[in-house]
Design an enzyme around this catalytic site. Structure first.
Site, PDB file in Angstrom:
ATOM      1  N   CYS A 107      -1.505  19.935 -12.777  1.00 26.36           N
ATOM      2  CA  CYS A 107      -1.960  20.464 -11.346  1.00 26.36           C
ATOM      3  C   CYS A 107      -2.951  20.255 -10.602  1.00 26.36           C
ATOM      4  O   CYS A 107      -3.054  20.212  -9.087  1.00 26.36           O
ATOM      5  CB  CYS A 107      -1.828  21.667 -11.847  1.00 26.36           C
ATOM      6  SG  CYS A 107      -3.125  22.498 -12.421  1.00 26.36           S
ATOM      7  N   CYS A 167       2.862  22.166 -12.032  1.00 24.73           N
ATOM      8  CA  CYS A 167       2.348  21.472 -13.530  1.00 24.73           C
ATOM      9  C   CYS A 167       3.363  19.875 -13.884  1.00 24.73           C
ATOM     10  O   CYS A 167       3.237  19.685 -15.126  1.00 24.73           O
ATOM     11  CB  CYS A 167       1.944  22.060 -14.836  1.00 24.73           C
ATOM     12  SG  CYS A 167       0.493  23.241 -14.178  1.00 24.73           S
ATOM     13  N   LYS A 175       0.162  29.884 -23.309  1.00 16.85           N
ATOM     14  CA  LYS A 175      -0.356  29.949 -21.887  1.00 16.85           C
ATOM     15  C   LYS A 175       0.637  31.213 -20.718  1.00 16.85           C
ATOM     16  O   LYS A 175       1.538  30.729 -20.715  1.00 16.85           O
ATOM     17  CB  LYS A 175      -0.761  28.626 -21.506  1.00 16.85           C
ATOM     18  CG  LYS A 175      -1.113  29.023 -19.774  1.00 16.85           C
ATOM     19  CD  LYS A 175      -1.086  27.418 -19.152  1.00 16.85           C
ATOM     20  CE  LYS A 175      -1.892  27.674 -18.340  1.00 16.85           C
ATOM     21  NZ  LYS A 175      -1.762  25.990 -17.577  1.00 16.85           N
ATOM     22  N   ARG A 217      -8.293  28.565 -10.262  1.00 17.63           N
ATOM     23  CA  ARG A 217      -8.004  27.935  -9.186  1.00 17.63           C
ATOM     24  C   ARG A 217      -8.617  27.095  -7.583  1.00 17.63           C
ATOM     25  O   ARG A 217      -8.663  26.594  -7.588  1.00 17.63           O
ATOM     26  CB  ARG A 217      -6.636  28.795  -8.969  1.00 17.63           C
ATOM     27  CG  ARG A 217      -5.876  29.098 -10.128  1.00 17.63           C
ATOM     28  CD  ARG A 217      -4.012  29.380  -9.283  1.00 17.63           C
ATOM     29  NE  ARG A 217      -3.193  29.674 -10.755  1.00 17.63           N
ATOM     30  CZ  ARG A 217      -2.224  29.889 -10.954  1.00 17.63           C
ATOM     31  NH1 ARG A 217      -2.162  31.731  -9.467  1.00 17.63           N
ATOM     32  NH2 ARG A 217      -1.832  30.166 -11.849  1.00 17.63           N
ATOM     33  N   ARG A 248       4.398  29.745 -10.987  1.00 17.90           N
ATOM     34  CA  ARG A 248       4.222  28.564 -12.423  1.00 17.90           C
ATOM     35  C   ARG A 248       4.900  29.955 -13.699  1.00 17.90           C
ATOM     36  O   ARG A 248       4.716  29.757 -14.448  1.00 17.90           O
ATOM     37  CB  ARG A 248       2.909  28.119 -12.971  1.00 17.90           C
ATOM     38  CG  ARG A 248       2.378  27.318 -12.296  1.00 17.90           C
ATOM     39  CD  ARG A 248       0.999  26.868 -12.764  1.00 17.90           C
ATOM     40  NE  ARG A 248       0.552  26.490 -11.762  1.00 17.90           N
ATOM     41  CZ  ARG A 248      -0.706  26.288 -11.122  1.00 17.90           C
ATOM     42  NH1 ARG A 248      -2.149  27.066 -11.956  1.00 17.90           N
ATOM     43  NH2 ARG A 248      -1.293  25.740 -10.590  1.00 17.90           N
ATOM     44  N   LYS A 251      -3.830  31.424 -23.656  1.00 14.31           N
ATOM     45  CA  LYS A 251      -4.627  31.710 -22.905  1.00 14.31           C
ATOM     46  C   LYS A 251      -4.128  33.129 -21.801  1.00 14.31           C
ATOM     47  O   LYS A 251      -2.385  32.550 -21.762  1.00 14.31           O
ATOM     48  CB  LYS A 251      -4.724  30.663 -22.185  1.00 14.31           C
ATOM     49  CG  LYS A 251      -5.044  30.528 -21.037  1.00 14.31           C
ATOM     50  CD  LYS A 251      -5.070  29.179 -19.967  1.00 14.31           C
ATOM     51  CE  LYS A 251      -6.206  29.440 -19.008  1.00 14.31           C
ATOM     52  NZ  LYS A 251      -6.301  27.575 -18.274  1.00 14.31           N
ATOM     53  N   SER A 260     -11.216  32.338 -16.506  1.00 11.46           N
ATOM     54  CA  SER A 260     -12.021  32.588 -15.278  1.00 11.46           C
ATOM     55  C   SER A 260     -12.453  34.115 -14.249  1.00 11.46           C
ATOM     56  O   SER A 260     -13.312  34.500 -14.754  1.00 11.46           O
ATOM     57  CB  SER A 260     -12.009  31.358 -14.218  1.00 11.46           C
ATOM     58  OG  SER A 260     -10.391  31.796 -13.969  1.00 11.46           O
ATOM     59  N   TYR A 291     -16.868  30.269 -20.370  1.00 10.07           N
ATOM     60  CA  TYR A 291     -17.248  29.445 -19.161  1.00 10.07           C
ATOM     61  C   TYR A 291     -19.452  30.292 -19.687  1.00 10.07           C
ATOM     62  O   TYR A 291     -19.899  29.786 -19.126  1.00 10.07           O
ATOM     63  CB  TYR A 291     -16.808  30.204 -17.828  1.00 10.07           C
ATOM     64  CG  TYR A 291     -15.530  29.454 -17.841  1.00 10.07           C
ATOM     65  CD1 TYR A 291     -15.719  27.967 -16.856  1.00 10.07           C
ATOM     66  CD2 TYR A 291     -14.702  30.717 -17.819  1.00 10.07           C
ATOM     67  CE1 TYR A 291     -14.778  27.709 -16.892  1.00 10.07           C
ATOM     68  CE2 TYR A 291     -13.181  30.273 -17.633  1.00 10.07           C
ATOM     69  CZ  TYR A 291     -13.296  29.105 -16.616  1.00 10.07           C
ATOM     70  OH  TYR A 291     -12.389  27.736 -16.740  1.00 10.07           O
TER      71      TYR A 291
END
Length: 329
Positions: free
Chosen positions: A122, A130, A199, A209, A221, A252, A278, A317
């Protein structure tokens, strides 16, 4: 027997007592830090929706790697932003692509780091999907089997560059089997596959993104990522990946799907990975910047909750900060 004979507070009476009976532990070795790498020189581009997270060029990436190593992080997950995108994502499987060069550089600087390569198309396709897109009378369609060929080429190229773990995130049917066969045939039978097994098609990916410049240019998606309402389907996905040879199973996003983490933990003996994605990061950062929450306490509680749900490893993160906090900084 009941109160007053039974007093649960006896085991909470001091910090030392609580440490003694603590059921769940969170350590630096449990954390994997994502890194975004991009073409160019001198790039240190902060992502507006993810304060404290940057896109790095290969020269400036050294600073981030040094800080991660100094914090005690030993594993990184690499995402690449190329300077060329096309319909079939050729930059993804270019042996001199941005991800491949980043892997080689990391392994040269820190040979003991575990380098996980995100394996998807992607970020490299001009349409942001993807896999390979074909236009039909009914609209655009992602060609599952043709996409597998390109994903396998990408995985092999990443393994050749020195990736320790291949992490396919595309959600095509049969992707683990195809990649496992491709790696074995190329001489990488000892390279494990960390499958993004479960996912979901999630609103929690928005800031990523922006970071990876990977938004789909049309549609969504939902024909390949999972419906957020489904749990039994997650077990089918995970079972298929385990049967096809996955070495890790991933869920995820994290926070809204901890029930799925527990379901996988109770049914599979493979290591379970959860991705603290994120938007989960950005929400905490935004509230912390406003002074509304104690960031350290919230982050460590959240990551501990993911471990308690059954995760062995957490992609986050927050990894660098969490590692420092865990050692008392």
């Amino acid at each position: 027997m009941a109160f007053p004979t039974v007093r649960h507070r006896r085991l909470r009476s001091s910090a030392a007592m609580r440490n003694l009976v603590r059921e769940t532990s969170l350590g630096r070795n449990d954390l994997i830090a994502p890194i975004f790498v991009t073409e160019g020189e001198g790039v240190r581009d902060e992502i507006s929706s993810m304060p404290g997270v940057y896109r790095w060029s290969l020269d400036t990436m050294e600073k981030e790697l040094a800080e991660l190593a100094g914090a005690g992080i030993q594993s990184v997950l690499i995402f690449g932003i190329p300077d060329h995108k096309d319909a079939t994502g050729t930059s993804a499987y270019d042996d001199n692509g941005i991800v491949q060069r980043a892997i080689r550089k990391i392994k040269a600087l820190y040979p003991d780091f575990i380098v996980v390569a995100d394996t998807c198309l992607c970020e490299f396709t001009d349409h942001g999907h993807c896999g390979v897109v074909h236009t039909t009378e009914c609209g655009a369609d992602i060609d599952n089997d043709e996409s597998l060929d390109l994903l396998t080429k990408t995985a092999v190229s990443q393994a050749k560059a020195g990736a320790d773990i291949i992490a396919p995130s595309n959600m095509m049917d049969g992707f683990v089997a195809a990649i496992r066969q491709g790696l074995d045939e190329a001489g990488f039978s000892n390279t494990p596959v960390m499958s993004y097994s479960v996912k979901y098609s999630s609103a929690y990916y928005g800031p990523f993104r922006e970071a990876a410049q990977s938004s789909p240019q049309f549609g969504d998606r939902k024909t390949y990522q999972m419906d957020a309402a489904n749990a039994r389907e997650a077990l089918r996905e995970a079972r298929t990946d385990a049967e096809e040879g996955a070495d890790f199973l991933m869920v995820k996003p994290g926070l809204a799907y901890l029930d799925i983490v527990r379901m996988l933990r109770d049914r599979f003996d493979l290591p379970i990975v959860v991705y603290n994605v994120s938007a989960e990061y950005s929400m905490v950062k935004a509230a912390a910047l406003q002074g509304w929450i104690d960031e350290k306490a919230i982050v460590l509680e959240t990551l501990t909750g993911m471990k308690r749900a059954g995760a062995d490893l957490i992609i986050t993160y927050h990894a660098k900060d969490a590692a420092r906090w865990l050692r008392g900084e």
